[in-house]
Structures are given as C-alpha cells and as structure tokens.
Design an enzyme around this catalytic site. Structure first.
Site, PDB file in Angstrom:
ATOM      1  N   GLY A 117       0.802  -1.221   0.000  1.00 56.21           N
ATOM      2  CA  GLY A 117       0.000   0.000   0.000  1.00 56.21           C
ATOM      3  C   GLY A 117       0.832   1.266   0.000  1.00 56.21           C
ATOM      4  N   GLU A 120       1.554   1.905  -3.485  1.00 58.05           N
ATOM      5  CA  GLU A 120       0.329   2.324  -4.181  1.00 58.05           C
ATOM      6  C   GLU A 120       0.025   3.798  -3.921  1.00 58.05           C
ATOM      7  OE1 GLU A 120      -2.672  -1.225  -4.715  1.00 58.05           O
ATOM      8  OE2 GLU A 120      -1.873  -1.290  -2.672  1.00 58.05           O
TER       9      GLU A 120
END
Length: 265
Positions: A117, A120
């Site tokens: 994440g 991301e």
C-alpha cells in the site's frame, strides 16, 4: 485543522510539506486515511498552496501497507456482505485517488520502505523522489493482489510487461533500480532527500501550477478513465480470499516465515 497521523508545514513559494506520522510502523489505518482525505481537501482548496510534498516521520518506512490486523478485525462489520472485502479495497482506492486527482503537483519524498500500500500511495502522486529503503507491490507474496490502485497505476506508469513481472514476483527495488524502469522520478542520496525534494517543489511552484492542474486532467483523459479498472481490481482483491492463499500468506507474514503456497497432496 488538526490531524492525528500527519503534520502539515507551509513553506515558502506555496509548498505544503506533509509528514505522515502514524507509529509504530506508519501502517495505513482508517484514521490515517481519514486524515489523508481531510489533508487533500484542505490543501486542494487552498489557492495559497501550489505544490504538495508528502514524506514520513518514520526513520525507515515511508508508508507501510494496509494495517492487516486492523482489516481482519474490522472485517466483522462486513459480515454477511458478499462484497465486504471489495468495499475495503475500494475504500483505500478512493483515499489515494484524492491525491491523484488534486489539481496541483504532488511529490512523494520517499525516505524509507514503500511496499504494498505504501507503493500504491506513491503511485498516486505525480512524482516520486526516493532516498533509501525499497519500493514495490509485494501483495502476491501474501496470496493477495494490489488492491489500492496498484494494478492500474503501475501498468499505466511502466507498461504491462514490467508491471506483471514486478507484481507476480513481488519484487522489492532499490531506488536506483526503480529509477531505471521509471517507477520513481529520481533516486537521490538519502541525506539530500529533503533538499532535492524542496528544490524540485520550488521549480514546480515557480511555474504555472494552474495550467499543470489542467494538463493533469487532460493527461488522465488521454489514458482513459481509471474507475472501471479500479472496480475490477477491488473485486479481484476480494476473490483472492476464495483461493485459500491469503490464509497461508498472512499466517506466514505474522509468523515471520516464508509462505508455502506449493504443498504436496
């Protein structure tokens, strides 16, 4: 506006320096996502802010992945909802997309590990300057897939072939490697990261940032809408839990051992 997990410093030339501080590991929790969304709203609507830089207070981690324990615990609220996991994925997608759609330049000053994440979120920024640590989409090593926009943004950024390689092999790249394939904008000496990020932010701030915001909107249109892909990603992320692989991957992660996806019958 007050925040629990980040600090905002307004610097010269309209540069907003945002420091994420969510101890102990800078994991992506619901509180952090709420703060990030409020931050995007505050800075996006402030005409005095021309460029946004996001970095971390953690000495080794820019931004960790999702708070897996928190996700598992919060999963109870989706009991009986067949799309509950997809909704959790879409929640993170929507948060990061707020930064991707800000009408002004956003720079990720990556001062440590940006895996899963964390990568991301960095992909949702316009530019990525990196000092130390490693970066990559490592979710497949847990039996999962990137579920916060990574499958879409990495593919758009570096192309399908290389994105497939990085995602399937859960590669963790050093800054120089990441620069060579276009995953980050620039690899810089760790001790110079803040100086380099500020110099780059000032260069942008001295330009026509409103035109940049409009160009950003047009560039997004050239690539096609990302929303259908994000929806497919969220549903695919949910489907990983039907394979049985996350059970092994997450158990191995918490026990700090290598997952054994290949088992003899």
């Amino acid at each position: 506006m007050s925040y629990q997990t980040l600090h905002i410093e307004r610097r010269e030339k309209g540069i907003a320096w945002v420091t994420i501080d969510n101890p102990p590991a800078n994991a992506i929790s619901e509180t952090l996502m709420q703060d990030l969304e409020s931050c995007a709203e505050e800075l996006g609507s402030d005409d005095a802010v021309r460029v946004i830089v996001v970095t971390s207070a953690h000495p080794k981690t820019f931004l960790a992945g999702a708070d897996l324990k928190g996700m598992i615990m919060n999963g109870a609220q989706y009991a009986g909802d067949e799309n509950g996991i997809a909704k959790q994925s879409a929640r993170m997608q929507a948060c990061f997309d707020r930064f991707a759609k800000l009408p002004k330049p956003v720079i990720a000053a990556i001062n440590g590990y940006a895996l899963g994440g964390g990568c991301e979120f960095a992909l949702a920024c316009d530019f990525r300057l990196m000092g130390k640590g490693k970066i990559g989409l490592t979710e497949v090593s847990l039996g999962l897939i990137p579920g916060a926009g990574g499958t879409q943004r990495l593919t758009r950024l570096i192309g399908r072939a290389k994105a497939t390689e990085l995602i399937f092999l859960a590669k963790k790249l050093e800054a120089q490697e990441a620069q060579e394939i276009g995953l980050i904008t620039k690899a810089v000496p760790p001790e110079n990261l803040e100086q380099e990020a500020m110099a780059f932010a000032e260069q942008l701030a001295e330009g026509a940032v409103k035109a940049m915001g409009l160009a950003k909107r047009a560039i997004d249109r050239a690539e096609g809408p990302i929303e259908p892909g994000l929806e497919i990603e969220a549903l695919a992320f949910q489907d990983t839990f039907k394979t049985g692989e996350p059970g092994e991957g997450l158990q191995a992660f918490f026990l700090k051992r290598k997952p054994q996806f290949l088992r003899k019958k």
